[in-house]
Write an enzyme that holds these catalytic residues in place. Sequence first.
Site, PDB file in Angstrom:
ATOM      1  N   TRP A  17       0.809  -1.223   0.000  1.00 10.45           N
ATOM      2  CA  TRP A  17       0.000   0.000   0.000  1.00 10.45           C
ATOM      3  C   TRP A  17       0.843   1.274   0.000  1.00 10.45           C
ATOM      4  CZ3 TRP A  17      -3.754  -1.963   4.395  1.00 10.45           C
ATOM      5  CH2 TRP A  17      -4.610  -2.922   3.837  1.00 10.45           C
ATOM      6  N   HIS A 104      13.385  -1.947  -1.893  1.00  8.84           N
ATOM      7  CA  HIS A 104      12.414  -1.474  -2.888  1.00  8.84           C
ATOM      8  C   HIS A 104      13.028  -0.307  -3.663  1.00  8.84           C
ATOM      9  CE1 HIS A 104       8.830   0.434  -4.545  1.00  8.84           C
ATOM     10  NE2 HIS A 104       8.278  -0.761  -4.473  1.00  8.84           N
ATOM     11  N   GLU A 177      11.750  -6.671  -9.567  1.00 10.23           N
ATOM     12  CA  GLU A 177      10.873  -5.573  -9.970  1.00 10.23           C
ATOM     13  C   GLU A 177      11.623  -4.681 -10.953  1.00 10.23           C
ATOM     14  OE1 GLU A 177       7.522  -4.593  -7.116  1.00 10.23           O
ATOM     15  OE2 GLU A 177       9.284  -3.764  -6.176  1.00 10.23           O
ATOM     16  N   GLY A 249      -0.188  -0.377  -7.122  1.00 15.00           N
ATOM     17  CA  GLY A 249      -1.397   0.351  -7.503  1.00 15.00           C
ATOM     18  C   GLY A 249      -2.669  -0.489  -7.493  1.00 15.00           C
TER      19      GLY A 249
HETATM   20  P1  PGA Z   1       2.985  -1.096  -8.894  1.00 15.25           P
HETATM   21  O1  PGA Z   1       3.998  -1.060  -7.649  1.00 15.25           O
HETATM   22  O2  PGA Z   1       2.266  -2.418  -8.821  1.00 15.25           O
HETATM   23  O3  PGA Z   1       2.064   0.080  -8.669  1.00 15.25           O
HETATM   24  O4  PGA Z   1       3.803  -0.973 -10.117  1.00 15.25           O
HETATM   25  C1  PGA Z   1       4.802  -2.152  -7.371  1.00 15.25           C
HETATM   26  C2  PGA Z   1       5.868  -1.752  -6.412  1.00 15.25           C
HETATM   27  O5  PGA Z   1       6.202  -0.563  -6.317  1.00 15.25           O
HETATM   28  O6  PGA Z   1       6.417  -2.637  -5.719  1.00 15.25           O
END
Ligand code: PGA
Length: 270
Positions: A17, A104, A177, A249
Amino acid sequence: MSFKIDRSRPGLVVAVWKDKLDHVQSHDFATGLSARLEGERFPFEVALAPGMIALREVEAICHPAGVKICGQNVLWQAESGSFIGETPAATLAKAGADYVIVGHSERRIVFGETGEMVRNKAAAALAADITPVVCVGDTAEEHSSGGTAAAIRRQVEDLFLGLPPDLPPSSLILAYEPVWAISTWRTSSPLPTGPEVESLHLLVRGEIEKLKGADFASQLGLLYGGSVAPDNIFEYFRQSEVDGALVGGASKTLDSFWQLLTEARRAAAD
Ligand code: PGA
């Protein structure tokens, strides 16, 4: 076509979140999710990563429903000291966190967290019996200039070369990511397809294998994150190297997150 989660590895979907839901919204989401989960079964763990103010309240609502709790950040050393505003791992553990996200891209880029800090945060979490979910990823520039493997290598070396060599693969989780696919940083690049994510995950596992060996690399849980949504999770979850997802999101509303969970379950059953 292959399926999704390898049963020998953990499966996990985390609603991240960030700073988007306040404690009232977090409470309402947690209550609604717990109610929807009654009588439902998912072949993977579901976790919520609320902001720090809401974490304890969300834990009290969600743990009885089997939902895991994930911190969004943790202090980079095991012992508490004089670090105003920071949360030590022991405090997170006491509040009921099962997981904590470290590394992150928003922490690395906006807050300048280095590979060493990420590793120390992971080590602090491990010392408090919290499973770190360590994010790695390539930037848009690295992606477009063929630098993905080098970027991942640097990040996994920073992580693993400083952690105990005998660490079992079940003690932590990695999340790949691609920074260019995360909604925060998204460029005009199209999102990767399922097969593209599969080959990127193979690349990440390949870099881990060089450091930790084939058994460790194949047993490590590897999540995917970057604009994961109800309309693309089915394709991502069908990939055998994708063990779960970090969802930003699309986890802001319960309806969207629920739809995403049910699509992931459909992919797992396919
Ligand atoms: P997102 O965010 O799904 O909005 O791209 C993922 C994240 O920041 O870990």
